[in-house]
Design a protein around this motif. Structure first.
Motif, PDB file in Angstrom:
ATOM      1  N   LEU A   1       0.826  -1.209   0.000  1.00 36.00           N
ATOM      2  CA  LEU A   1       0.000   0.000   0.000  1.00 36.00           C
ATOM      3  C   LEU A   1       0.860   1.258   0.000  1.00 36.00           C
ATOM      4  CD1 LEU A   1      -2.787  -0.983   2.579  1.00 36.00           C
ATOM      5  CD2 LEU A   1      -3.067  -0.674   0.123  1.00 36.00           C
ATOM      6  N   VAL A   2       1.893   1.259   0.843  1.00 39.94           N
ATOM      7  CA  VAL A   2       2.736   2.446   0.970  1.00 39.94           C
ATOM      8  C   VAL A   2       3.509   2.713  -0.320  1.00 39.94           C
ATOM      9  CG1 VAL A   2       4.735   3.384   2.186  1.00 39.94           C
ATOM     10  CG2 VAL A   2       2.920   2.277   3.473  1.00 39.94           C
ATOM     11  N   LEU A   3       3.953   1.659  -0.996  1.00 39.78           N
ATOM     12  CA  LEU A   3       4.755   1.809  -2.210  1.00 39.78           C
ATOM     13  C   LEU A   3       3.918   1.931  -3.482  1.00 39.78           C
ATOM     14  CD1 LEU A   3       7.586  -0.750  -1.411  1.00 39.78           C
ATOM     15  CD2 LEU A   3       7.831   1.727  -1.555  1.00 39.78           C
ATOM     16  N   LEU A   4       2.606   1.889  -3.342  1.00 41.20           N
ATOM     17  CA  LEU A   4       1.752   1.977  -4.523  1.00 41.20           C
ATOM     18  C   LEU A   4       1.930   3.274  -5.318  1.00 41.20           C
ATOM     19  CD1 LEU A   4      -0.330   0.426  -6.132  1.00 41.20           C
ATOM     20  CD2 LEU A   4      -2.127   1.386  -4.675  1.00 41.20           C
ATOM     21  N   PRO A   5       2.081   4.456  -4.665  1.00 38.93           N
ATOM     22  CA  PRO A   5       2.315   5.669  -5.462  1.00 38.93           C
ATOM     23  C   PRO A   5       3.556   5.571  -6.333  1.00 38.93           C
ATOM     24  CG  PRO A   5       1.746   6.247  -3.199  1.00 38.93           C
ATOM     25  CD  PRO A   5       1.947   4.762  -3.224  1.00 38.93           C
ATOM     26  N   GLU A   6       4.652   5.039  -5.793  1.00 39.51           N
ATOM     27  CA  GLU A   6       5.870   4.917  -6.585  1.00 39.51           C
ATOM     28  C   GLU A   6       5.708   3.902  -7.710  1.00 39.51           C
ATOM     29  OE1 GLU A   6       7.877   4.167  -2.941  1.00 39.51           O
ATOM     30  OE2 GLU A   6       9.319   5.756  -3.327  1.00 39.51           O
ATOM     31  N   THR A   7       4.948   2.838  -7.445  1.00 39.18           N
ATOM     32  CA  THR A   7       4.724   1.826  -8.470  1.00 39.18           C
ATOM     33  C   THR A   7       3.975   2.413  -9.659  1.00 39.18           C
ATOM     34  OG1 THR A   7       4.622   0.122  -6.747  1.00 39.18           O
ATOM     35  CG2 THR A   7       3.764  -0.460  -8.910  1.00 39.18           C
ATOM     36  N   ILE A   8       2.918   3.170  -9.372  1.00 39.85           N
ATOM     37  CA  ILE A   8       2.143   3.782 -10.454  1.00 39.85           C
ATOM     38  C   ILE A   8       2.986   4.810 -11.196  1.00 39.85           C
ATOM     39  CG2 ILE A   8       0.116   5.173 -10.986  1.00 39.85           C
ATOM     40  CD1 ILE A   8      -1.267   3.912  -8.584  1.00 39.85           C
ATOM     41  N   ALA A   9       3.732   5.636 -10.459  1.00 40.53           N
ATOM     42  CA  ALA A   9       4.579   6.643 -11.106  1.00 40.53           C
ATOM     43  C   ALA A   9       5.642   5.989 -11.986  1.00 40.53           C
ATOM     44  CB  ALA A   9       5.242   7.521 -10.044  1.00 40.53           C
ATOM     45  N   ALA A  10       6.244   4.901 -11.516  1.00 40.95           N
ATOM     46  CA  ALA A  10       7.266   4.206 -12.306  1.00 40.95           C
ATOM     47  C   ALA A  10       6.658   3.594 -13.560  1.00 40.95           C
ATOM     48  CB  ALA A  10       7.928   3.118 -11.460  1.00 40.95           C
ATOM     49  N   GLY A  11       5.462   3.019 -13.442  1.00 40.89           N
ATOM     50  CA  GLY A  11       4.802   2.446 -14.612  1.00 40.89           C
ATOM     51  C   GLY A  11       4.483   3.502 -15.652  1.00 40.89           C
ATOM     52  N   ARG A  12       4.041   4.675 -15.210  1.00 38.93           N
ATOM     53  CA  ARG A  12       3.739   5.758 -16.159  1.00 38.93           C
ATOM     54  C   ARG A  12       5.008   6.260 -16.840  1.00 38.93           C
ATOM     55  NH1 ARG A  12      -0.771   9.633 -13.149  1.00 38.93           N
ATOM     56  NH2 ARG A  12      -2.525   8.154 -13.283  1.00 38.93           N
ATOM     57  N   ALA A  13       6.089   6.361 -16.084  1.00 38.94           N
ATOM     58  CA  ALA A  13       7.354   6.796 -16.684  1.00 38.94           C
ATOM     59  C   ALA A  13       7.824   5.793 -17.730  1.00 38.94           C
ATOM     60  CB  ALA A  13       8.412   6.968 -15.596  1.00 38.94           C
ATOM     61  N   ALA A  14       7.670   4.502 -17.445  1.00 44.64           N
ATOM     62  CA  ALA A  14       8.087   3.471 -18.400  1.00 44.64           C
ATOM     63  C   ALA A  14       7.257   3.548 -19.683  1.00 44.64           C
ATOM     64  CB  ALA A  14       7.966   2.090 -17.763  1.00 44.64           C
ATOM     65  N   ARG A  15       5.987   3.863 -19.565  1.00 45.29           N
ATOM     66  CA  ARG A  15       5.136   3.996 -20.766  1.00 45.29           C
ATOM     67  C   ARG A  15       5.613   5.145 -21.636  1.00 45.29           C
ATOM     68  NH1 ARG A  15       0.478   5.599 -20.665  1.00 45.29           N
ATOM     69  NH2 ARG A  15      -0.470   4.397 -22.347  1.00 45.29           N
TER      70      ARG A  15
END
Length: 367
Positions: A266-280
């Motif tokens: 839960l805590v790392l979810l913001p970074e996960t979403i941000a990293a996925g968007r950057a990769a796209r």
């Protein structure tokens, strides 16, 4: 119509962080009924999405690698506060809380976020390209910090059990802060170009390739404040729903370590979403900065904090990993090194990292 949509998006990203903090103040330290837990969960999800939005605004204003550093440090500082708060509650389970949380963060970032970013980037752009020099330096720092803080306590003999003596814990804390500070200086000052997104041919991306206009300083400052509010809401509300999660885990007959994994996710979810968007957007280096920077900050800030807190916290502080987790950590380091060296990756590398994360999660459920 488009302006209306943008206006509504801007409003909810301002309202949700404030609502999350207000809800946190109303529910902190209270036993929550099922309906309230449902409301808290919805607000928690909204706060995660709002945090990602404001982190991207700040990142666009300050540029890389400062943008990913802002999110990584902000999340980790609040995560450390959460760990210390839970440890203050006492109990036998708090002895391994710091170890379990840090190791969960390392596995989620180094395998989950890295694997997802490589998979998304390579599927969308055929090959995920990043700077092997900067990413390799980050991986070496994470490996050193993890070994000093989580592996060595298992083999020391000054105290019984997988614990550091006072002198050893002091050394680990000072070494963690020193290495983290040295890395940040390298990342942001002396060799900043090693951590910038790269183009297909391996050269740093040019500023003119960014089509969106950078936000104003005022907008970036407002987003920074709202980012902190959103992150406080995410971590605090996650703590609020943790008793419900613990009850569900115990009812399912699972180990207590699963609770730490769920909270870390839960805590790392913001970074996960941000990293996925950057990769796209083909900015895989930004994703790697987020993943490895978060792992590094989690160790480099958590260990000194719990070392200081252990002066007045009751009970032992267990940091050493068990044999199963040490095998997973060693395999993660080897696979990560093989991924980083070429400076480019295919969906296969992303899949390998995600399988390692799946193995960790499976063993957390069935030790």
């Amino acid at each position: 119509m488009t302006d209306w949509i943008k206006s509504m998006a801007a409003r909810w990203t301002v309202a949700v962080p404030v609502l999350a903090v207000v809800l946190l103040a109303l529910t902190w330290g209270r036993s929550l009924p099922g309906v309230v837990v449902g409301v808290v969960t919805l607000v928690l999800a909204g706060a995660v999405l709002a945090a990602v939005h404001h982190a991207e605004v700040v990142a666009h204003r300050v540029g890389e690698p400062f943008g990913s550093l802002v999110l990584a440090v902000a999340v980790t500082v609040i995560e450390v506060a959460l760990i210390v708060t839970l440890m203050l509650d006492g109990g036998d389970k708090s002895a391994t809380l710091a170890r379990d949380t840090v190791f969960a963060a390392v596995m989620i970032t180094c395998n989950g976020i890295v694997g997802l970013s490589l998979l998304v980037g390579s599927l969308r752009h055929k090959t995920a390209v990043f700077n092997s020099e900067g990413t390799g330096a980050a991986l070496a720092t994470v490996t050193t910090l993890a070994t000093l803080s989580l592996v060595l306590p298992t083999f020391t003999t000054s105290k019984p059990g997988p614990e550091f003596s006072t002198v050893q814990l002091t050394f680990a804390a000072v070494a963690s802060l020193s290495l983290y500070g040295l890395f940040v200086a390298t990342q942001t000052v002396r060799h900043r170009d090693y951590f910038l997104p790269v183009a297909k041919q391996g050269e740093p991306s040019r500023p003119e390739e960014e089509h969106a206009e950078a936000p104003s300083t005022r907008t970036a400052l407002i987003s920074t404040g709202l980012l902190l509010l959103a992150l406080i809401g995410v971590v605090g509300l996650a703590k609020g729903v943790s008793p419900t999660i613990e009850s569900g885990v115990e009812a399912a007959g699972l180990g207590h370590g699963v609770v730490g994994v769920i909270i870390a996710l839960l805590v790392l979810l913001p970074e996960t979403i941000a990293a996925g968007r950057a990769a796209r957007r083909n900015h895989v280096q930004t994703s790697m900065n987020l993943a490895l920077g978060s792992a590094m900050a989690s160790i480099g800030l958590t260990i000194p904090a719990v070392a200081l807190a252990s002066l007045w916290l009751p009970g032992p502080l267990v940091l050493g990993l068990g044999s199963t987790h040490m095998v997973l950590l060693a395999l993660t380091v080897v696979v990560s090194a093989l991924t980083v060296v070429p400076g480019r990756a295919t969906p296969l590398q992303g899949g390998v990292h995600l399988v390692l994360l799946a193995a960790y999660l499976e063993l957390a459920i069935n030790p």
